[in-house]
Design a protein around this motif. Structure first.
Motif, PDB file in Angstrom:
ATOM      1  N   PHE A  34       0.839  -1.189   0.000  1.00 40.91           N
ATOM      2  CA  PHE A  34       0.000   0.000   0.000  1.00 40.91           C
ATOM      3  C   PHE A  34       0.880   1.246   0.000  1.00 40.91           C
ATOM      4  N   TYR A  36       0.884   5.331   0.811  1.00 40.97           N
ATOM      5  CA  TYR A  36       0.193   6.412   1.492  1.00 40.97           C
ATOM      6  C   TYR A  36       0.947   7.718   1.249  1.00 40.97           C
ATOM      7  N   SER A  43      -3.231  13.348   8.465  1.00 43.33           N
ATOM      8  CA  SER A  43      -3.082  11.911   8.635  1.00 43.33           C
ATOM      9  C   SER A  43      -2.643  11.259   7.324  1.00 43.33           C
ATOM     10  N   LEU A  44      -2.449   9.960   7.384  1.00 44.75           N
ATOM     11  CA  LEU A  44      -2.050   9.220   6.190  1.00 44.75           C
ATOM     12  C   LEU A  44      -3.258   9.042   5.273  1.00 44.75           C
ATOM     13  N   LEU A  46      -4.487   6.989   1.982  1.00 45.62           N
ATOM     14  CA  LEU A  46      -4.182   5.883   1.090  1.00 45.62           C
ATOM     15  C   LEU A  46      -4.277   6.367  -0.355  1.00 45.62           C
ATOM     16  N   PHE A 105       5.061  -0.687   8.186  1.00 40.33           N
ATOM     17  CA  PHE A 105       5.300   0.516   7.420  1.00 40.33           C
ATOM     18  C   PHE A 105       6.783   0.678   7.111  1.00 40.33           C
TER      19      PHE A 105
ATOM     20  N   PHE B  33      -7.004  -0.566  14.358  1.00 39.11           N
ATOM     21  CA  PHE B  33      -5.616  -0.380  14.776  1.00 39.11           C
ATOM     22  C   PHE B  33      -5.449   0.977  15.444  1.00 39.11           C
ATOM     23  N   TYR B  35      -2.081   3.514  16.062  1.00 39.39           N
ATOM     24  CA  TYR B  35      -0.679   3.747  15.773  1.00 39.39           C
ATOM     25  C   TYR B  35      -0.239   5.029  16.472  1.00 39.39           C
ATOM     26  N   GLN B  37       2.553   8.115  16.055  1.00 35.82           N
ATOM     27  CA  GLN B  37       3.448   8.707  15.072  1.00 35.82           C
ATOM     28  C   GLN B  37       4.085   9.971  15.635  1.00 35.82           C
ATOM     29  N   PRO B  43       4.495   5.745  11.166  1.00 36.87           N
ATOM     30  CA  PRO B  43       3.708   5.271  12.304  1.00 36.87           C
ATOM     31  C   PRO B  43       4.278   3.989  12.884  1.00 36.87           C
ATOM     32  N   PHE B  45       3.160   0.653  15.305  1.00 41.62           N
ATOM     33  CA  PHE B  45       1.989  -0.112  15.736  1.00 41.62           C
ATOM     34  C   PHE B  45       1.864  -0.100  17.260  1.00 41.62           C
ATOM     35  N   LEU B  87      -3.067   7.644  15.772  1.00 39.61           N
ATOM     36  CA  LEU B  87      -3.900   7.411  14.601  1.00 39.61           C
ATOM     37  C   LEU B  87      -4.770   6.181  14.811  1.00 39.61           C
ATOM     38  N   ARG B  91      -9.581  -1.543   9.177  1.00 39.67           N
ATOM     39  CA  ARG B  91      -9.345  -2.394   8.005  1.00 39.67           C
ATOM     40  C   ARG B  91     -10.660  -2.937   7.467  1.00 39.67           C
ATOM     41  N   LYS B  97      -7.678  -3.130   2.842  1.00 35.17           N
ATOM     42  CA  LYS B  97      -7.187  -1.759   2.965  1.00 35.17           C
ATOM     43  C   LYS B  97      -7.320  -1.289   4.403  1.00 35.17           C
ATOM     44  N   ILE B  98      -6.338  -0.513   4.832  1.00 39.06           N
ATOM     45  CA  ILE B  98      -6.403   0.107   6.148  1.00 39.06           C
ATOM     46  C   ILE B  98      -6.535   1.607   5.944  1.00 39.06           C
ATOM     47  N   ILE B  99      -7.640   2.152   6.429  1.00 38.10           N
ATOM     48  CA  ILE B  99      -7.919   3.571   6.260  1.00 38.10           C
ATOM     49  C   ILE B  99      -7.732   4.264   7.603  1.00 38.10           C
ATOM     50  N   PHE B 100      -7.047   5.394   7.559  1.00 36.56           N
ATOM     51  CA  PHE B 100      -6.699   6.098   8.778  1.00 36.56           C
ATOM     52  C   PHE B 100      -7.641   7.260   9.067  1.00 36.56           C
ATOM     53  N   GLY B 101      -7.872   7.488  10.356  1.00 36.03           N
ATOM     54  CA  GLY B 101      -8.504   8.724  10.779  1.00 36.03           C
ATOM     55  C   GLY B 101      -7.500   9.859  10.690  1.00 36.03           C
ATOM     56  N   LYS B 102      -7.950  11.064  10.994  1.00 35.74           N
ATOM     57  CA  LYS B 102      -7.085  12.236  10.847  1.00 35.74           C
ATOM     58  C   LYS B 102      -6.022  12.341  11.921  1.00 35.74           C
ATOM     59  N   GLY B 103      -6.156  11.522  12.967  1.00 34.53           N
ATOM     60  CA  GLY B 103      -5.139  11.531  14.009  1.00 34.53           C
ATOM     61  C   GLY B 103      -5.435  12.521  15.116  1.00 34.53           C
TER      62      GLY B 103
END
Lengths: 114, 110
Positions: A34, A36, A43-44, A46, A105, B33, B35, B37, B43, B45, B87, B91, B97-103
């Protein structure tokens, strides 16, 4: 030790040039990686899913002709930013899925386009 | 699609406890998840939850309620080095796919 490596760790280039970023899986084979992108204080996001031996799948809003992804082997995926412009300056990070509960990552590549 | 919400910033005091909440909406949940950062770094885990309940790992714990689409990360005995962004990421079982929040940027005060 590191599971995923990226090269280069940072790059500065002139506007209009193309930049290639490599993402290598060190410990095991990755059929999927993936990519990013992360802008400062955000944030990250994708960008795309890189699939070994087939075309990458891009997220909505990401130009596939501008961000070329090649995943020719089970240990290497590359992202090429074509005709880079200052707005492409960002932190680019690749990742791969490990065991069920992990995602590894890379250390990231910081791109600055002048 | 997916929607992930978490607070933008939080401040806490060294030695204290802080809880960072995350709510999500997804059509194909397959794990959440957390993370950490630090600025300029990739990031790292922290935790993974796929079943309801609390997962404890040292000073950090993570909770999940799938029915409520809710998770939190609990940090105890805060240290200055815990100042970072946290973060929340979800998934999707359909494509991994792993989609992230804004943190959430966490500031620790001495």
């Amino acid at each position: 030790g590191a599971v995923v490596s990226q090269h280069p760790s940072w790059v500065i280039c002139k506007s209009g040039t193309s930049v290639k970023i490599e993402c290598r899986s060190l410990d095991f084979q990755a059929t999927t990686m993936f990519w990013y992108r992360q802008f400062p204080k955000q944030s990250l996001m994708l960008m795309a899913t890189s699939n070994e031996g087939s075309k990458a799948t891009y997220e909505q809003g990401v130009e596939k002709d501008k961000f070329l992804i090649n995943h020719a082997s089970l240990t290497l995926s590359t992202l090429t930013v074509t005709s880079a412009h200052p707005e492409d300056s960002s932190f680019y990070i690749c990742s791969q899925n490990g065991e069920v509960e992990t995602q590894y990552f890379g250390p990231g590549t910081r791109l600055l386009v002048l | 699609g997916q929607n992930i919400d978490q607070p933008t910033e939080m401040t806490a005091t060294e030695g204290a406890i802080v809880q960072i909440n995350c709510t999500y909406q997804t059509s194909g949940f397959n794990g959440l998840f957390w993370y950490q950062q630090h600025a300029g770094e990739a990031p790292t885990f922290l935790s993974y939850n796929v079943l309801d309940g609390l997962e404890e790992k040292g000073r950090f714990s993570s909770f999940l309620s799938r029915s409520k689409g809710y998770s939190y990360l609990l940090l105890k005995e805060l240290q200055m080095k815990d100042s970072a962004s946290y973060l929340c990421a979800v998934r999707d079982h359909r494509d991994d796919k792993i989609i992230f929040g804004k943190g959430t940027r966490l500031h620790i005060l001495p």
